[in-house]
Scaffold this active site. Structure first.
Site, PDB file in Angstrom:
ATOM      1  N   MET A   1      24.401   9.233   2.219  1.00  0.00           N
ATOM      2  CA  MET A   1      24.260  10.485   2.970  1.00  0.00           C
ATOM      3  C   MET A   1      24.501  10.241   4.458  1.00  0.00           C
ATOM      4  SD  MET A   1      23.857  13.634   2.324  1.00  0.00           S
ATOM      5  CE  MET A   1      22.821  14.237   0.993  1.00  0.00           C
TER       6      MET A   1
ATOM      7  N   PHE B   1     -11.298  -7.872  13.486  1.00  0.00           N
ATOM      8  CA  PHE B   1     -10.202  -8.275  12.603  1.00  0.00           C
ATOM      9  C   PHE B   1      -9.916  -7.161  11.586  1.00  0.00           C
ATOM     10  CE2 PHE B   1      -8.775 -10.391   8.621  1.00  0.00           C
ATOM     11  CZ  PHE B   1      -7.521 -10.749   9.086  1.00  0.00           C
ATOM     12  N   GLN B   2      -8.657  -6.818  11.465  1.00  0.00           N
ATOM     13  CA  GLN B   2      -8.200  -5.740  10.580  1.00  0.00           C
ATOM     14  C   GLN B   2      -8.890  -4.408  10.870  1.00  0.00           C
ATOM     15  OE1 GLN B   2      -8.085  -7.208   6.447  1.00  0.00           O
ATOM     16  NE2 GLN B   2      -6.017  -7.945   6.870  1.00  0.00           N
TER      17      GLN B   2
ATOM     18  N   LYS C   1     -17.651  -1.274   5.796  1.00  0.00           N
ATOM     19  CA  LYS C   1     -18.107  -2.231   4.788  1.00  0.00           C
ATOM     20  C   LYS C   1     -19.632  -2.231   4.648  1.00  0.00           C
ATOM     21  CE  LYS C   1     -16.983  -6.847   3.118  1.00  0.00           C
ATOM     22  NZ  LYS C   1     -16.398  -8.168   3.427  1.00  0.00           N
TER      23      LYS C   1
ATOM     24  N   GLU D   1       0.815  -1.225   0.000  1.00  0.00           N
ATOM     25  CA  GLU D   1       0.000   0.000   0.000  1.00  0.00           C
ATOM     26  C   GLU D   1       0.844   1.269   0.000  1.00  0.00           C
ATOM     27  OE1 GLU D   1      -0.540  -2.604   1.954  1.00  0.00           O
ATOM     28  OE2 GLU D   1      -2.635  -3.207   1.779  1.00  0.00           O
TER      29      GLU D   1
END
Lengths: 186, 583
Positions: free
Chosen positions: B481, B114-115, B164, B52
């Site tokens: 760097m 969940f999630q 959802k 993502e």
């Protein structure tokens, strides 16, 4: 009692600690912020103060316009003039914020706070507490044989003064609402 | 026309109505209804990323290269938390993106489902605005408002969290209407302040234009107006990292980038100028160096659409809140109506001073021996690609600064780099987004091997969608760097700043079905670059470069613009204790 003492953000490792303050003198400002009354809006405002290391001395919030869906947040904050200007600009760019007013600079304003004090004691101390409450125009809203709960309204320094007087007389508990403020006149 | 439909269909319909043609995303349980709608239409292309974070950076790349908002679609919980770095990156660099996240059903919110994650809570400080939509009827309004907020005023990322059950439920769809939002940032500058600035332009002896990403964000018209103003006044111009391309690198008045690794002439001119005209830049700490020694003799005008940028770091003598394009138009109008005056003789003298600084030739280097210098690799890349329809992305680190120094940008929206947040892993997914916006163009990501590995999984995305992005990796087997700062500040103790167990990049490319090119000999470099350009498909170019090259010139931490280091010989003990705490 300051309602919230949010710690300064960790700035010691950034270039910001080399920032010159245009003036070192810290000022106390009362800001009135009109916001969309929606979930999370208070978190946005408080998150701004904690995330950028600004101070909150007092904060009150409630819906003030049901049809217009607006809440009013009154914030008392302390900072140098540059920081105060930053706070106002940062508040202004939050999408849910409609208006930001600095009541401290926009002309005379009136500030009030409500507080409740529980004072426990017997004998002379109890009588003295009641007498002082009368002088301060505090109301007794609860009473037992050993305690009073006083309700007092006024500017924050009046409430501070009342608290100082109650402390030796058996002050047990304090609840303060924080400052609500409006500009004077029309 | 209002219609009844499910929340999931509303999402797709609103995207179509907003003119979205590409969505970068990754499916999961809480966004399945929306993915089901995507499956059943052909208006919107969906690019399946491999992580993502890649989706958000790809959307950023797409937005920067096309000027349109980028769109992402990810699931709840880990999908949303993986998007956080990209959101923060877009917030810091003012990039308009709209991120749609799935959420567990409303009746399960708060139950540690969940999630489940508190997505609006987590992303509140890293978005310009976000919404959790709990009623399907509110969804169309919020979707359209999101595009308005992302693009109006100072652009930025917004996020809509959609449970959802809201996606499944029926509601009434409303097409976009002219915005009734109270959020309408001011775009016209104050005419009094603009007139004051014009008066300062007329009399300035040592003026400088200091431009930034705000010019790019204001649109190509703003860059055109800037070019007209710069060329008509004859004043020198420098730009921040974010503003490269708003004035052409081949332009007569161009001085190159300024700041920590900016050009000597640009920084010296900033320090000595008497009129600084900041257009769409924000006095970032990479630009100012030590603040109490920043351009001490100048009057400073600051044009910015965000009032909070003004006086945040540097006090502005002439503050102008407004959109760069609108303000430039008014400046030109007023300046022309007052007779197009400048102090020509003084400005000519100023230019002769600038020519002296230019003569130092702060970017000079010598390609000797059999090891490729990174500067040489970029100089050759520039020579061989500058005539192409070219877009450049970068990762973060030394290679990024060298790319800014050695590549030239003639137009806005051609340079995609993570400026404010400095996100390693930005460039590769960003190049995928750019290529989606410009399928025929030559899109190159200048990378370091360490940054590139942070989002290397996106090679799968590039292959799947046949996006011929060129990954030009300057491989020094070091976190260059970090290594440079350890050399300068930490007694050459190179704590964890080398890349061990590196993959064979050619084989890695081949494992994905892409083309890999290895180049280590300066004599082979041109041919190898040409091979990369001419290959029709993604290329992983492993360019082995000098391992201990440092990036110069450099303003050390806590120093002023006129205390630049030009090379290795000057680095001993230059950063004091106060400077060493700075990043």
């Amino acid at each position: 009692m300051s309602a919230l003492k949010i710690k300064k953000g960790s700035t010691s490792h950034s270039a910001y600690n080399l920032r010159p303050t245009f003036s070192d003198v810290e000022e106390r400002h009362t800001l009135a912020v009109l916001v969309e009354n929606e979930p999370g809006v208070l978190a946005r405002v408080i998150g701004l103060f904690s995330g950028r290391g600004y101070n909150i001395e007092s904060l009150t919030v409630a819906e003030v316009d049901h049809t217009g869906h607006l809440s009013r947040i009154t914030i008392v904050t302390v900072g140098t003039p540059q920081v105060i200007e930053q706070i106002k600009a940062q508040l202004g760019r939050i999408v849910s914020v409609h208006e930001v007013h600095d009541l401290t600079v926009e002309g005379p304003s009136v500030e009030r706070e409500l507080a409740m004090f529980k004072v426990a004691g017997q004998g002379d101390k109890r009588v003295e507490a009641l007498r002082l409450a009368d002088i301060f125009r505090a109301n007794v809203v609860d009473s037992t044989l050993e305690s009073f709960v006083f309700e007092i309204t006024g500017a924050p320094d009046k409430i501070d003064a009342f608290a100082d007087l109650m402390r030796p007389l058996g002050l047990v508990e304090v609840a303060r609402t924080g400052v609500a403020a409006l500009p004077r006149g029309d | 026309m209002t219609r009844q439909m499910t929340g999931a269909k509303m999402v797709v319909q609103a995207l179509i109505d907003q003119g979205v043609d590409t969505v970068f995303g990754y499916p999961g349980g809480a966004v399945l209804p929306i993915y089901d709608e995507i499956f059943q239409q052909n208006s919107i292309k969906h690019i399946l990323v491999r992580h993502e974070q890649g989706a958000v950076h790809a959307a950023e790349g797409y937005a920067r290269a096309t000027g349109k908002p980028g769109v992402c679609l990810v699931t709840s919980g880990p999908g949303a938390t993986n998007a956080v770095t990209g959101l923060t990156d877009a917030l810091m660099d003012s990039i308009p993106i709209v991120v749609l996240t799935g959420q567990v059903p409303t009746f399960m919110i708060g139950s540690d489902a969940f999630q489940e994650a508190d997505t609006v809570g987590i992303t509140r400080p890293c978005t310009k605005h976000n919404w959790l939509v709990k009623e399907t009827d509110r969804l169309p309004g919020v979707l359209h408002e999101a595009f308005h907020v992302a693009t109006a005023g100072r652009p930025g990322p917004v996020l809509i969290d959609i449970p959802k059950d809201v996606q499944f439920a029926q509601g009434t769809y409303q097409p976009p209407k002219p915005s009734t939002s109270h959020y309408q940032p001011q775009v016209k500058g104050d005419m009094e302040a603009i007139t004051e600035l014009v008066a300062a332009i007329e009399t300035a002896k040592r003026p400088i234009f200091y431009t930034g990403g705000g010019v790019i964000n204001s649109g190509p018209g703003a860059s055109q107006l800037l070019r007209e103003l710069v060329d008509a006044t004859g004043f020198p111009i420098t730009s921040t990292l974010m503003g490269l391309g708003c004035y052409p690198a081949s332009g007569k008045h161009w001085m190159g980038m300024l700041g920590m690794h900016g050009l000597y002439e640009a920084n010296m001119a900033m320090h000595d100028c008497d009129l600084m005209i900041n257009i769409g830049a924000r006095f970032d700490d990479r630009i100012t160096g030590r603040i109490d020694a920043f351009s001490p003799k100048s009057k400073k005008a600051h044009i910015d659409i965000d009032p909070s940028s003004i006086n945040k770091v540097i006090k502005a003598d002439i503050p102008i809140v407004g959109d760069v394009g609108h303000v430039l138009e008014d400046i030109l109008k007023v300046w022309k109506s007052r007779g197009r005056k400048t102090n020509q003789s003084a400005v000519a003298q100023w230019w002769s001073k600038i020519e002296e600084w230019k003569a130092v030739d702060c970017l000079k280097f010598q390609q000797t021996g059999k090891t490729i210098k990174p500067q040489h690799a970029l100089a050759r890349l520039e020579a061989l690609t500058k005539d192409h329809d070219r877009y450049i992305c970068t990762e973060v680190g030394q290679h990024q600064m060298w790319a800014a120094q050695y590549l030239g940008f003639e137009d806005p929206n051609r340079w995609m780099t993570s400026g404010g947040l400095g996100t390693m892993g930005y460039g590769f997914p960003a190049s995928i987004g750019v290529q989606m916006g410009h399928p025929e163009a030559l899109v190159i990501n200048v990378a370091g091997e360490a940054s590139w590995l942070m989002n290397m999984q996106e090679l799968g995305t590039a292959m799947q969608f046949n996006l011929p992005v060129k990954q030009f990796i300057l491989n020094n087997e070091r976190l260059g760097m970090v290594r440079q700062w350890q050399e300068l500040l930490h007694g050459e103790r190179y704590s964890h700043s080398w890349s061990e167990s590196l993959p064979d990049f050619v084989k890695l490319a081949e494992a994905f079905g892409a083309k890999g090119i290895l180049c280590s000999d300066p004599d082979d470099l041109d041919d190898a670059i040409m091979e990369m350009i001419n290959h029709d498909g993604p290329v992983l170019f492993d360019c082995l470069v000098e391992k201990h090259e440092n990036c110069f010139p450099m303003i050390p931490s806590g120093k002023a613009h006129n205390e630049m280091l030009l090379g290795e010989a000057e680095t001993q003990g230059v950063i004091d204790a106060k400077g060493s705490v700075l990043v």
